[in-house]
Write a protein that holds these residues in place. Structure first.
Motif, PDB file in Angstrom:
ATOM      1  N   ASP A  52      -8.217   5.502  -3.343  1.00  0.00           N
ATOM      2  CA  ASP A  52      -8.500   6.767  -3.200  1.00  0.00           C
ATOM      3  C   ASP A  52      -8.959   7.518  -4.554  1.00  0.00           C
ATOM      4  O   ASP A  52      -9.669   8.610  -4.533  1.00  0.00           O
ATOM      5  CB  ASP A  52      -6.955   7.033  -3.088  1.00  0.00           C
ATOM      6  CG  ASP A  52      -6.854   8.813  -2.846  1.00  0.00           C
ATOM      7  OD1 ASP A  52      -7.334   9.184  -1.523  1.00  0.00           O
ATOM      8  OD2 ASP A  52      -6.344   9.695  -3.551  1.00  0.00           O
ATOM      9  N   TYR A  61     -12.702   2.742   1.829  1.00  0.00           N
ATOM     10  CA  TYR A  61     -11.547   2.273   2.500  1.00  0.00           C
ATOM     11  C   TYR A  61     -11.830   1.060   3.221  1.00  0.00           C
ATOM     12  O   TYR A  61     -11.189  -0.087   3.531  1.00  0.00           O
ATOM     13  CB  TYR A  61     -11.025   3.309   3.404  1.00  0.00           C
ATOM     14  CG  TYR A  61     -10.201   4.444   2.618  1.00  0.00           C
ATOM     15  CD1 TYR A  61      -9.308   3.848   1.752  1.00  0.00           C
ATOM     16  CD2 TYR A  61     -10.545   5.741   2.842  1.00  0.00           C
ATOM     17  CE1 TYR A  61      -8.468   4.955   0.843  1.00  0.00           C
ATOM     18  CE2 TYR A  61      -9.875   6.615   1.861  1.00  0.00           C
ATOM     19  CZ  TYR A  61      -8.833   6.259   1.191  1.00  0.00           C
ATOM     20  OH  TYR A  61      -8.302   7.282   0.154  1.00  0.00           O
ATOM     21  N   LEU A  89      -4.815   0.629  -2.816  1.00  0.00           N
ATOM     22  CA  LEU A  89      -4.953   1.604  -2.112  1.00  0.00           C
ATOM     23  C   LEU A  89      -4.973   3.025  -2.988  1.00  0.00           C
ATOM     24  O   LEU A  89      -6.055   3.609  -2.879  1.00  0.00           O
ATOM     25  CB  LEU A  89      -4.066   1.954  -1.334  1.00  0.00           C
ATOM     26  CG  LEU A  89      -4.191   3.156  -0.052  1.00  0.00           C
ATOM     27  CD1 LEU A  89      -5.366   2.980   0.699  1.00  0.00           C
ATOM     28  CD2 LEU A  89      -3.071   3.271   0.807  1.00  0.00           C
ATOM     29  N   SER A 133     -10.136  -2.534   2.789  1.00  0.00           N
ATOM     30  CA  SER A 133      -9.626  -3.464   4.004  1.00  0.00           C
ATOM     31  C   SER A 133     -10.238  -5.046   3.920  1.00  0.00           C
ATOM     32  O   SER A 133      -9.544  -5.821   4.220  1.00  0.00           O
ATOM     33  CB  SER A 133     -10.267  -2.840   5.356  1.00  0.00           C
ATOM     34  OG  SER A 133      -9.818  -1.740   5.461  1.00  0.00           O
ATOM     35  N   THR A 181     -15.909   7.766   1.403  1.00  0.00           N
ATOM     36  CA  THR A 181     -14.589   7.510   1.920  1.00  0.00           C
ATOM     37  C   THR A 181     -14.606   6.364   2.643  1.00  0.00           C
ATOM     38  O   THR A 181     -13.663   5.336   2.235  1.00  0.00           O
ATOM     39  CB  THR A 181     -14.042   8.592   2.617  1.00  0.00           C
ATOM     40  OG1 THR A 181     -13.987   9.688   1.795  1.00  0.00           O
ATOM     41  CG2 THR A 181     -12.634   8.470   3.250  1.00  0.00           C
ATOM     42  N   SER A 215       0.787  -1.235   0.078  1.00  0.00           N
ATOM     43  CA  SER A 215       0.068  -0.149  -0.090  1.00  0.00           C
ATOM     44  C   SER A 215       0.829   1.275  -0.037  1.00  0.00           C
ATOM     45  O   SER A 215       0.488   2.251  -0.358  1.00  0.00           O
ATOM     46  CB  SER A 215      -0.890   0.050   1.099  1.00  0.00           C
ATOM     47  OG  SER A 215      -0.138  -0.034   2.294  1.00  0.00           O
TER      48      SER A 215
END
Length: 240
Positions: free
Chosen positions: A195, A208, A191, A212, A204, A180
């Motif tokens: 983003d 994320y 990642l 994960s 967001t 990452s």
């Protein structure tokens, strides 16, 4: 502001194609980096048990530098600092490997940094594993007329590899997550893609958390593979 569960599950179970490509980049970067890191680390570990002080010193200094500085700093120095220092564009936008494989220069820089970093850690893993083999094994091999290299390859390493497997598996697990860091040099791993997605839709937390889940899936899958490998090679195996 509220958590959009529908978007979250859609992102996880029906991910955008770019995210799947990022996942492949994550996996390939991990295993290519580990392959080169293990080879370099094995060489360094042999240097570490060398009877010559100068060779042991090279191993000691290398480990001191690469274990004593953050991986993120190493990535930045190799990608940005090294080309500036020698005034050569080491990592252009596109790099041809073997004349037909084209990869981004940032990927090459990341793999280089990860491999050099991993070599320092694996050197200590391998050195400790080699040192744990009873000295009588060396003496027995030499008594049979084997050269030191042959003793290492046929007797010592097959026994040491069993000891190396658990910590090596943990290093691979850590490397899957460490990729990452490539986000900072614009490598399109998971990642970086996440983003880019959240910067468009502002989901967001959902994005994320979704990424994960993918990292958890990768590390969990590798955990099962590692367990199977350790069980399979629990009795050791021979090297040519």
């Amino acid at each position: 502001m509220h958590f959009d569960a529908g978007y979250f599950f859609g992102f996880v179970f029906h991910p955008p194609l770019a995210l799947l490509r990022g996942l492949m980049t994550t996996v390939l970067t991990t295993f290519v980096s580990m392959a080169f890191g293990v080879l370099a680390g094995l060489f360094l570990s042999i240097c570490g048990v060398s009877p010559w002080r100068a060779i042991r010193w090279v191993n000691t200094v290398y480990i001191f530098i690469f274990r004593g500085t953050p991986l993120l700093v190493q990535v930045i120095i190799i990608y940005f600092g090294l080309p500036y220092l020698i005034n050569v564009d080491l990592f252009p936008q596109s790099v041809q490997l073997f004349g037909f494989i084209s990869v981004g220069g940032a990927v090459v820089a990341g793999v280089t940094a990860f491999a050099l970093h991993e070599a320092a850690y694996f050197s200590e893993i391998a050195r400790a594993a080699i040192a744990s083999v009873e000295s009588g094994q060396w003496e027995a091999g030499r008594a049979l007329g084997m050269t030191p290299g042959l003793v290492m390859r046929r007797i010592i390493l097959p026994q040491a590899v069993r000891i190396m497997l658990p910590p090596l598996g943990n290093q691979i697990n850590g490397m899957l997550k460490a990729t990452s860091l490539l986000y900072l040099i614009a490598v399109p791993e998971m990642l970086f893609i996440a983003d880019a997605v959240q910067s468009v839709n502002y989901k967001t937390l959902e994005v994320y958390l979704g990424v994960s889940v993918y990292y958890l899936a990768l590390t969990t899958a590798w955990g099962y593979i590692q367990e199977a490998l350790e069980k399979h090679y629990s009795k050791g195996f021979g090297l040519i």
